[in-house]
Design an enzyme around this catalytic site. Structure first.
Site, PDB file in Angstrom:
ATOM      1  N   LYS A 138       0.823  -1.220   0.000  1.00 26.89           N
ATOM      2  CA  LYS A 138       0.000   0.000   0.000  1.00 26.89           C
ATOM      3  C   LYS A 138       0.850   1.259   0.000  1.00 26.89           C
ATOM      4  O   LYS A 138       0.418   2.302  -0.490  1.00 26.89           O
ATOM      5  CB  LYS A 138      -0.951  -0.008   1.201  1.00 26.89           C
ATOM      6  CG  LYS A 138      -2.056  -1.027   1.018  1.00 26.89           C
ATOM      7  CD  LYS A 138      -3.074  -0.995   2.122  1.00 26.89           C
ATOM      8  CE  LYS A 138      -4.178  -2.010   1.838  1.00 26.89           C
ATOM      9  NZ  LYS A 138      -4.961  -2.343   2.991  1.00 26.89           N
TER      10      LYS A 138
ATOM     11  N   LYS B 108      -5.855 -11.739  -5.363  1.00 26.18           N
ATOM     12  CA  LYS B 108      -6.863 -11.955  -4.332  1.00 26.18           C
ATOM     13  C   LYS B 108      -8.058 -11.061  -4.632  1.00 26.18           C
ATOM     14  O   LYS B 108      -7.876  -9.921  -5.068  1.00 26.18           O
ATOM     15  CB  LYS B 108      -6.225 -11.552  -2.990  1.00 26.18           C
ATOM     16  CG  LYS B 108      -7.110 -11.693  -1.795  1.00 26.18           C
ATOM     17  CD  LYS B 108      -6.529 -10.956  -0.600  1.00 26.18           C
ATOM     18  CE  LYS B 108      -6.799  -9.479  -0.695  1.00 26.18           C
ATOM     19  NZ  LYS B 108      -6.513  -8.705   0.526  1.00 26.18           N
TER      20      LYS B 108
ATOM     21  N   LYS C  24     -11.482  -5.117  -3.174  1.00 24.37           N
ATOM     22  CA  LYS C  24     -12.100  -3.938  -3.778  1.00 24.37           C
ATOM     23  C   LYS C  24     -11.056  -3.094  -4.493  1.00 24.37           C
ATOM     24  O   LYS C  24     -11.325  -2.530  -5.555  1.00 24.37           O
ATOM     25  CB  LYS C  24     -12.806  -3.128  -2.694  1.00 24.37           C
ATOM     26  CG  LYS C  24     -13.691  -2.104  -3.335  1.00 24.37           C
ATOM     27  CD  LYS C  24     -14.564  -1.352  -2.399  1.00 24.37           C
ATOM     28  CE  LYS C  24     -15.250  -0.252  -3.207  1.00 24.37           C
ATOM     29  NZ  LYS C  24     -15.553   0.904  -2.397  1.00 24.37           N
TER      30      LYS C  24
HETATM   31  P1  TYM Z   1     -11.111  -6.738   5.337  1.00 26.14           P
HETATM   32  O1  TYM Z   1     -12.184  -5.756   5.632  1.00 26.14           O
HETATM   33  O2  TYM Z   1     -10.220  -6.449   4.179  1.00 26.14           O
HETATM   34  O3  TYM Z   1     -11.731  -8.165   5.084  1.00 26.14           O
HETATM   35  C1  TYM Z   1     -12.662  -8.750   5.984  1.00 26.14           C
HETATM   36  C2  TYM Z   1     -12.417 -10.245   6.075  1.00 26.14           C
HETATM   37  O4  TYM Z   1     -12.523 -10.848   4.787  1.00 26.14           O
HETATM   38  C3  TYM Z   1     -11.338 -11.613   4.505  1.00 26.14           C
HETATM   39  N1  TYM Z   1     -11.058 -11.518   3.071  1.00 26.14           N
HETATM   40  C4  TYM Z   1     -10.877 -12.575   2.276  1.00 26.14           C
HETATM   41  N2  TYM Z   1     -10.892 -13.907   2.521  1.00 26.14           N
HETATM   42  C5  TYM Z   1     -10.683 -14.728   1.477  1.00 26.14           C
HETATM   43  N3  TYM Z   1     -10.450 -14.294   0.211  1.00 26.14           N
HETATM   44  C6  TYM Z   1     -10.435 -12.978  -0.086  1.00 26.14           C
HETATM   45  N4  TYM Z   1     -10.224 -12.569  -1.318  1.00 26.14           N
HETATM   46  C7  TYM Z   1     -10.643 -12.053   0.974  1.00 26.14           C
HETATM   47  N5  TYM Z   1     -10.689 -10.692   1.048  1.00 26.14           N
HETATM   48  C8  TYM Z   1     -10.939 -10.391   2.338  1.00 26.14           C
HETATM   49  C9  TYM Z   1     -10.239 -10.920   5.323  1.00 26.14           C
HETATM   50  O5  TYM Z   1      -9.147 -11.771   5.556  1.00 26.14           O
HETATM   51  C10 TYM Z   1     -10.990 -10.562   6.589  1.00 26.14           C
HETATM   52  O6  TYM Z   1     -11.054 -11.668   7.456  1.00 26.14           O
HETATM   53  N6  TYM Z   1      -7.586  -5.666   8.707  1.00 26.14           N
HETATM   54  C11 TYM Z   1      -8.825  -6.378   8.500  1.00 26.14           C
HETATM   55  C12 TYM Z   1      -9.933  -5.979   9.455  1.00 26.14           C
HETATM   56  C13 TYM Z   1      -9.577  -6.060  10.901  1.00 26.14           C
HETATM   57  C14 TYM Z   1      -9.504  -7.238  11.674  1.00 26.14           C
HETATM   58  C15 TYM Z   1      -9.163  -6.797  12.985  1.00 26.14           C
HETATM   59  C16 TYM Z   1      -9.673  -8.590  11.392  1.00 26.14           C
HETATM   60  C17 TYM Z   1      -9.318  -5.010  11.706  1.00 26.14           C
HETATM   61  N7  TYM Z   1      -9.074  -5.452  12.988  1.00 26.14           N
HETATM   62  C18 TYM Z   1      -8.992  -7.716  14.019  1.00 26.14           C
HETATM   63  C19 TYM Z   1      -9.511  -9.502  12.430  1.00 26.14           C
HETATM   64  C20 TYM Z   1      -9.162  -9.054  13.730  1.00 26.14           C
HETATM   65  C21 TYM Z   1      -9.300  -6.119   7.085  1.00 26.14           C
HETATM   66  O7  TYM Z   1      -8.935  -5.147   6.467  1.00 26.14           O
HETATM   67  O8  TYM Z   1     -10.229  -7.020   6.632  1.00 26.14           O
END
Ligand code: TYM
Length: 348
Positions: free
Chosen positions: A115, A197, A200
């Site tokens: 990023k 992956k 968005k």
């Molecule tokens: P975020 O909002 O990008 O995604 C939410 C959840 O979806 C999973 N995910 C995927 N799993 C499989 N294939 C994909 N292509 C895919 N894209 C997204 C992510 O792994 C996630 O579980 N940093 C985190 C949010 C967060 C968080 C936390 C998660 C903040 N604090 C504490 C767990 C614990 C995030 O940006 O997820």
């Protein structure tokens, strides 16, 4: 509920909930809420570090994500669904964890490197992002963290931060438990480009609330086996992302039929995508219907989030009291007792 092992997970309100989020994390959270005390957090503080953050859209996207999660089956009677910024202790604990987090570890994070690579000026929030994640999890002393594979490195860092904090302030005991990731077989859903992956930021997603027509329009041009140039070429389902998606949306007999028809060049890629589009639309239809009903009741959604923040806040306060004590802070004065202005009642 209390007494059960506890899970915590977070999702960013960056717009639509896509099928990568849904398959990788949300669907699992829905299953787990029966057997775990579940805290599910809409991480609006994390989202301000991202490319999609717009103040004018932020509140609406936060509520829309709540609608998407509730429509997916998160049940406010069994799980605590809340907004990160509604529990201010997330930011406070993050600050305290800054004190034990090595900058070198933060700079190693793949997501940070990706990023920040194209930015002239890198906001500190992008670097410190995983400390806020560690704070999210540790605030609730969660045992397990259901996530997709892309978050595993952040969780390793959270474990490292936990060990360092316990070593510095735990007096030999694990006051804060080391969180463990919980992955599913859908831990890395590939996007419609067939390469990266699903995310968005890559513009390669299908939203869980997309209409059947939108699903079809997105699937039509999606990448398949690159060796399959004409309809007559036999395909290789094992290298095709569309085949992979069939496994999550089509019944086993259809998955088998897709493999046979692809290998034997009996179906073209469009035939295969048409079946996938129909099965995906049918799987997601009940979620879309529930979301449409919830969208008509934003007040009820806000109430659910307020109740969630109250429950989460109570756990967070306990953890913060322990953390403050262990770190040697002077106890804060008790909040002043609210005086009620009651008119003296007239005597008999
Ligand atoms: P975020 O909002 O990008 O995604 C939410 C959840 O979806 C999973 N995910 C995927 N799993 C499989 N294939 C994909 N292509 C895919 N894209 C997204 C992510 O792994 C996630 O579980 N940093 C985190 C949010 C967060 C968080 C936390 C998660 C903040 N604090 C504490 C767990 C614990 C995030 O940006 O997820």
């Amino acid at each position: 509920m209390p007494g059960m092992p506890r899970i915590f997970s977070g999702v960013q309100p960056t717009g639509e909930l896509h099928i990568g989020n849904w398959l990788g994390a949300v669907r699992n959270l829905v299953h787990l809420q029966d057997t775990y005390e579940s805290l599910i957090c809409i991480v609006d503080l994390h989202a301000i570090t991202g490319a999609f953050y717009e103040p004018a859209q932020h509140a609406g996207r936060t509520r829309d994500l709540a609608i998407g999660l509730l429509a997916s089956g998160i049940d406010p009677d069994r799980a605590t669904l809340f907004v990160q910024s509604h529990v201010p202790a997330h930011s406070e604990l993050m600050w305290l964890l800054n004190a034990v987090t090595p900058v070198g570890e933060l700079e190693r994070m793949t997501q940070y490197k990706d990023k920040s690579a194209h930015l002239e000026s890198i906001p500190a929030g992008l670097l410190n992002y995983p400390i806020l994640m560690a704070a999210d999890i540790l605030l609730y002393r969660a045992d397990l963290v259901p996530v997709g594979e892309d978050q595993v490195q952040h969780l390793e860092l959270a474990r490292e931060v936990t060990r360092r904090w316990n070593a510095a302030y735990g007096a030999g005991s694990a006051v804060l438990p080391e969180p463990q990731p919980l992955l599913t077989e859908a831990k890395r859903i590939i996007g419609l480009d067939g390469e990266a992956k699903m995310s968005k930021s890559k513009g390669n997603t299908i939203g869980i609330l997309d209409s059947p027509e939108a699903i079809w329009q997105k699937l039509r041009p999606a990448k398949t086996d690159p060796a399959r140039v004409t309809r007559k070429d036999p395909g290789r389902p094992e290298v095709c992302n569309i085949f992979d998606l069939h496994k999550y949306f089509s019944p086993p007999e259809t998955v088998e039929q897709v493999a046979v028809n692809c290998r034997g060049a009996l179906w073209g890629c469009l035939d295969c995508k048409r079946v996938l589009a129909d099965n995906m639309a049918a799987t997601l239809a009940p979620i879309r219907e529930r979301a449409a009903v919830l969208a008509e009741a934003p007040g009820r959604v806000d109430e659910i989030l307020a109740e969630g923040a109250e429950r989460a806040g109570a756990i967070a306060r306990e953890t913060m009291a322990t953390v403050h004590d262990r770190m040697g802070f002077l106890r804060a004065p008790a909040p002043p007792v609210q005086r009620r202005n009651v008119e003296p009642t007239a005597g008999p």
